[in-house]
Motif scaffolding. Structure first.
Motif, short mmCIF file in Angstrom:
data_model
loop_
_atom_site.label_atom_id
_atom_site.label_comp_id
_atom_site.label_asym_id
_atom_site.label_seq_id
_atom_site.Cartn_x
_atom_site.Cartn_y
_atom_site.Cartn_z
N ASP B 207 0.83 -1.21 0.00
CA ASP B 207 0.00 0.00 0.00
C ASP B 207 0.86 1.26 0.00
O ASP B 207 0.56 2.24 -0.69
CB ASP B 207 -0.92 0.02 1.23
CG ASP B 207 -2.21 -0.73 0.95
OD1 ASP B 207 -2.93 -0.29 0.04
OD2 ASP B 207 -2.47 -1.75 1.61
N TYR B 210 2.29 1.69 -3.35
CA TYR B 210 1.26 2.21 -4.26
C TYR B 210 1.20 3.73 -4.19
O TYR B 210 1.03 4.41 -5.20
CB TYR B 210 -0.10 1.61 -3.92
CG TYR B 210 -1.18 1.94 -4.92
CD1 TYR B 210 -1.48 1.08 -5.96
CD2 TYR B 210 -1.89 3.15 -4.84
CE1 TYR B 210 -2.45 1.40 -6.90
CE2 TYR B 210 -2.86 3.48 -5.78
CZ TYR B 210 -3.14 2.60 -6.80
OH TYR B 210 -4.09 2.93 -7.72
N VAL B 213 4.11 4.85 -6.61
CA VAL B 213 4.15 4.49 -8.04
C VAL B 213 2.80 4.11 -8.62
O VAL B 213 2.72 3.73 -9.79
CB VAL B 213 5.12 3.33 -8.34
CG1 VAL B 213 6.56 3.78 -8.25
CG2 VAL B 213 4.85 2.11 -7.47
N GLY B 214 1.72 4.22 -7.83
CA GLY B 214 0.43 3.74 -8.30
C GLY B 214 -0.34 4.75 -9.13
O GLY B 214 -1.50 5.02 -8.85
N ASP B 215 0.27 5.31 -10.15
CA ASP B 215 -0.49 6.20 -11.04
C ASP B 215 0.17 6.25 -12.41
O ASP B 215 1.10 5.50 -12.69
CB ASP B 215 -0.63 7.60 -10.44
CG ASP B 215 0.73 8.23 -10.18
OD1 ASP B 215 1.72 7.79 -10.78
OD2 ASP B 215 0.79 9.18 -9.38
N PHE B 220 1.72 2.58 -13.94
CA PHE B 220 0.63 2.46 -14.92
C PHE B 220 0.85 3.34 -16.15
O PHE B 220 0.13 3.25 -17.13
CB PHE B 220 -0.72 2.77 -14.27
CG PHE B 220 -0.99 1.88 -13.10
CD1 PHE B 220 -0.89 0.49 -13.24
CD2 PHE B 220 -1.31 2.40 -11.86
CE1 PHE B 220 -1.11 -0.34 -12.15
CE2 PHE B 220 -1.54 1.57 -10.77
CZ PHE B 220 -1.43 0.20 -10.92
N PHE B 244 6.19 -7.47 -12.74
CA PHE B 244 5.81 -7.90 -11.40
C PHE B 244 5.28 -6.74 -10.58
O PHE B 244 4.29 -6.87 -9.86
CB PHE B 244 6.99 -8.56 -10.68
CG PHE B 244 7.22 -9.97 -11.14
CD1 PHE B 244 6.15 -10.80 -11.45
CD2 PHE B 244 8.50 -10.49 -11.27
CE1 PHE B 244 6.34 -12.10 -11.89
CE2 PHE B 244 8.72 -11.79 -11.70
CZ PHE B 244 7.63 -12.60 -12.01
N ARG B 246 3.84 -4.08 -11.76
CA ARG B 246 2.54 -3.72 -12.31
C ARG B 246 1.45 -4.64 -11.74
O ARG B 246 0.39 -4.18 -11.30
CB ARG B 246 2.59 -3.82 -13.82
CG ARG B 246 1.25 -3.68 -14.48
CD ARG B 246 1.38 -3.62 -15.99
NE ARG B 246 0.85 -2.39 -16.47
CZ ARG B 246 1.48 -1.51 -17.22
NH1 ARG B 246 2.71 -1.73 -17.60
NH2 ARG B 246 0.90 -0.40 -17.61
N ARG B 247 1.76 -5.93 -11.73
CA ARG B 247 0.78 -6.88 -11.19
C ARG B 247 0.46 -6.58 -9.74
O ARG B 247 -0.70 -6.53 -9.33
CB ARG B 247 1.36 -8.30 -11.25
CG ARG B 247 1.29 -8.95 -12.59
CD ARG B 247 1.59 -10.40 -12.40
NE ARG B 247 2.10 -11.03 -13.60
CZ ARG B 247 2.65 -12.24 -13.62
NH1 ARG B 247 2.78 -12.93 -12.51
NH2 ARG B 247 3.07 -12.77 -14.74
N MET B 249 0.84 -3.79 -8.03
CA MET B 249 0.16 -2.52 -7.84
C MET B 249 -1.28 -2.59 -8.36
O MET B 249 -2.18 -1.96 -7.81
CB MET B 249 0.93 -1.40 -8.53
CG MET B 249 2.28 -1.10 -7.90
SD MET B 249 2.16 -0.60 -6.17
CE MET B 249 2.83 -1.99 -5.29
N ALA B 250 -1.49 -3.38 -9.41
CA ALA B 250 -2.86 -3.54 -9.92
C ALA B 250 -3.71 -4.27 -8.89
O ALA B 250 -4.88 -3.96 -8.70
CB ALA B 250 -2.86 -4.28 -11.24
N ILE B 252 -3.35 -4.14 -5.69
CA ILE B 252 -3.67 -3.18 -4.61
C ILE B 252 -4.90 -2.35 -4.98
O ILE B 252 -5.73 -2.05 -4.14
CB ILE B 252 -2.47 -2.21 -4.40
CG1 ILE B 252 -1.26 -2.95 -3.86
CG2 ILE B 252 -2.85 -1.06 -3.47
CD1 ILE B 252 -1.43 -3.47 -2.48
N GLY B 253 -4.99 -2.02 -6.27
CA GLY B 253 -6.07 -1.14 -6.70
C GLY B 253 -7.41 -1.83 -6.81
O GLY B 253 -8.44 -1.18 -6.97
N CYS B 254 -7.40 -3.18 -6.78
CA CYS B 254 -8.68 -3.87 -7.04
C CYS B 254 -9.36 -4.36 -5.76
O CYS B 254 -8.92 -4.12 -4.71
CB CYS B 254 -8.45 -5.02 -7.99
SG CYS B 254 -7.97 -4.40 -9.60
#
Ligand code: HEM
Ligand code: SF4
Ligand code: FES
Lengths: 255, 254
Positions: B207, B210, B213-215, B220, B244, B246-247, B249-250, B252-254
């Motif tokens: 978290d 994220y 780098v989560g944007d 992304f 890895f 990307r996976r 962090m994706a 985390i977002g779901c």
């Protein structure tokens, strides 16, 4: 007004917890692309049924119109499927367009970069942008036609569209766009999510193989429709629909 | 390539080549300066690197030519430039592997100091501060006399593998996304996050990662063009690390 709105409007969103939306949009972009690419594979096999003959194509068409379930054809069922595809298509285009070069500076610098790098994956992406942009218009026109006049799909209708209505150049361009865009997109999905350890050399060979296969199948299919359109132009102009062989025979023996 | 036939290393029986360097020159400090190409000819010597060729030019032909070097051994990362259109380390590039005409240009994206010299340091510091690329420990007093906690050698090896990055900036210069969007963290940044994710001493959770780098200027934004992977002089597994990340962090977002 919600506090979130005010925080964003004040330009303070970076100071609060990061939105989860970018993650979801990234996934959705890929999933919508995957759906469209796989749908296009299936679509190609269905339309290529014409290579097995007019009866085969007629049967497939009637299958999608529910004839085999209800004993009667409802072309609007096809419209429903088309509507779903349009929805995914719009979502995909909306998400993917975020990646486009959005002004001349970005476009020029990217093009120079690709030219100077001589790097396959970078160049392929440029083609994905060009083909995606062209599909905004071409694919939309095709989808609209299928949505509104699903009853015209069939050996005579589709053939006549190609030949009599002169739409074959349109479909030729659309075929090239979809095959290149779709297979490059699937390749991208593989390196992006699925097989990060896999050799890109290998994946790219696979990609070109897929492109070649569907292009050959697509060109043969297009040729077949054009020939039918030519052979049966009078039938098409008279608004006649194709009658399958067994029904023709039944009619004849009834006479 | 021209080695083998033209340049046999044995017996000194090499046919000497004259190399022509076409160098993109520009001095941002000089208001009258306009970007232009300038050519220099250099007699090739055995085992010559681009670093040696550039020193030759600066010493004997043009003392105003600007370029950066420190270690000359591919360790400091300061000599990265665009060599025949692709980023790479000048001190690790042998002229024998190149044609006789060589074009050199400064790395894009980074602030230009002059000619081939760019300020990668400034960019890297900005990236490090943004991504907080240091081990985050619990807020307890640092006790220097206490023995360091143990680490599984295999894990240490994995971390070390990613730590080999020399911050040369080649990956950023080879990235199509970074050319268009100035705020993109680039492979170097994502590799650093992957490195700290591995580190058991770093208390940050997915978290927390994220948050940095989560944007779209983080993971992304990456379009998987992978120019980074193909030019990294340290051959870091950037393709794998980015996928890895990307996976993760994706998820985390779901
Ligand atoms: C208006 C129509 C379309 C536009 C503007 C468009 C645009 C794009 C762009 C720019 C990308 C690259 C995204 C990135 O690099 O992150 C992309 C990816 C992709 N497209 Fe399309 N596209 C369109 C229609 C289609 C169609 C009809 C298909 C199916 C054949 C398709 C399949 C894919 C796939 C599989 C990807 C990879 C997804 C990803 O990387 O996340 N697209 N599209
Ligand atoms: S990841 Fe490789 S290319 Fe990028 S800065 Fe580090 S060493 Fe250079
Ligand atoms: S001079 Fe240090 S890496 Fe080239």
């Amino acid at each position: 007004m919600s506090s979130e709105t005010l925080i964003i409007q004040a330009g303070l969103s970076e100071r609060s917890r990061k939105s989860r939306l970018p993650a979801r949009l990234d996934l959705l972009q890929s999933l919508s692309g995957l759906f469209l690419a796989l749908f296009m594979w299936g679509h190609m096999f269905f339309v290529a049924s014409i290579l097995l003959g007019k009866d085969a194509m007629w049967t497939i068409t009637k299958f999608f119109e529910g004839y085999h379930f209800f004993g009667k054809a409802y072309p609007w069922l096809v419209s429903v499927v088309v509507a779903v595809v349009i929805a995914v298509f719009v979502v995909h285009a909306m998400l993917a367009v975020r990646k486009f070069p959005i002004n001349y500076r970005q476009f020029r610098v990217f093009r120079a970069h690709a030219k100077s790098m001589r790097h396959g994956d970078t160049t392929l992406w440029m083609w994905q942008v060009y083909s995606g942009f062209a599909m905004f218009f071409l694919a939309s026109a095709h989808l609209y036609q299928m949505l509104v006049w699903p009853q015209d799909i069939g050996p005579f209708g589709s053939g006549g569209r190609m030949w009599v209505d002169g739409l074959w150049p349109f479909y030729l361009v659309l075929l090239l766009l979809v095959e290149f865009h779709g297979s490059i997109g699937l390749y991208r999905l593989a390196v992006k999510w699925c097989w990060p350890n896999c050799s890109r050399e290998f994946l790219k060979k696979l990609k070109w193989g897929i492109t070649a296969f569907f292009l050959v199948l697509g060109l043969a299919t297009l040729g077949a429709y054009m020939k039918i359109g030519y052979d049966y132009q009078e039938n098409y102009k008279n608004g006649e629909r194709y009658t399958p062989t067994w029904a023709q025979q039944a009619e004849e023996s009834a006479k | 390539m021209s080695n083998g036939q033209n340049n046999t290393a044995s017996g000194g029986k090499t046919r000497q080549r004259t190399l022509t360097f076409h160098i993109l020159r520009y001095n941002p400090q000089d208001p009258d300066s306009k970007p232009r190409m300038q050519s220099y000819q250099v007699e090739e010597a055995e085992g010559m690197t681009l670093f040696l060729a550039l020193s030759e030019i600066r010493e004997h032909q043009d003392p105003t030519l600007q370029y950066d070097f420190v270690c000359r051994a591919g360790i400091c990362g300061s000599c990265s430039m665009v060599i025949n259109g692709r980023p790479g380390l000048a001190c690790r590039t042998l002229t024998q592997d190149l044609e006789t005409d060589v074009t050199l240009a400064p790395l894009p994206v980074f602030e230009l100091i002059g000619d081939l010299s760019v300020n990668t340091g400034k960019w890297m510091r900005g990236m490090s501060e943004r991504l907080e690329t240091w081990v985050h420990t619990k807020e307890e007093e640092v006790n220097l006399s206490k023995a360091e906690s143990r680490m599984d050698p295999e894990l240490a090896e994995q971390i070390y593998e990613l730590d080999r990055c020399v911050e040369c900036g080649s990956c950023v210069a080879a990235c199509g996304t970074a050319q268009m969007r100035q705020d993109f963290v680039g492979a170097v940044g994502m590799n650093k996050i992957a490195r700290f994710k591995l580190d058991p001493r770093d208390v940050r959770t997915d978290d927390d990662f994220y948050e940095v780098v989560g944007d779209d200027s983080g993971v992304f934004g990456c379009m998987s063009l992978l120019g980074c992977h193909d030019v990294c002089p340290k051959e870091l597994p950037l393709q794998t690390q980015i996928a890895f990340l990307r996976r993760k962090m994706a998820t985390i977002g779901c």
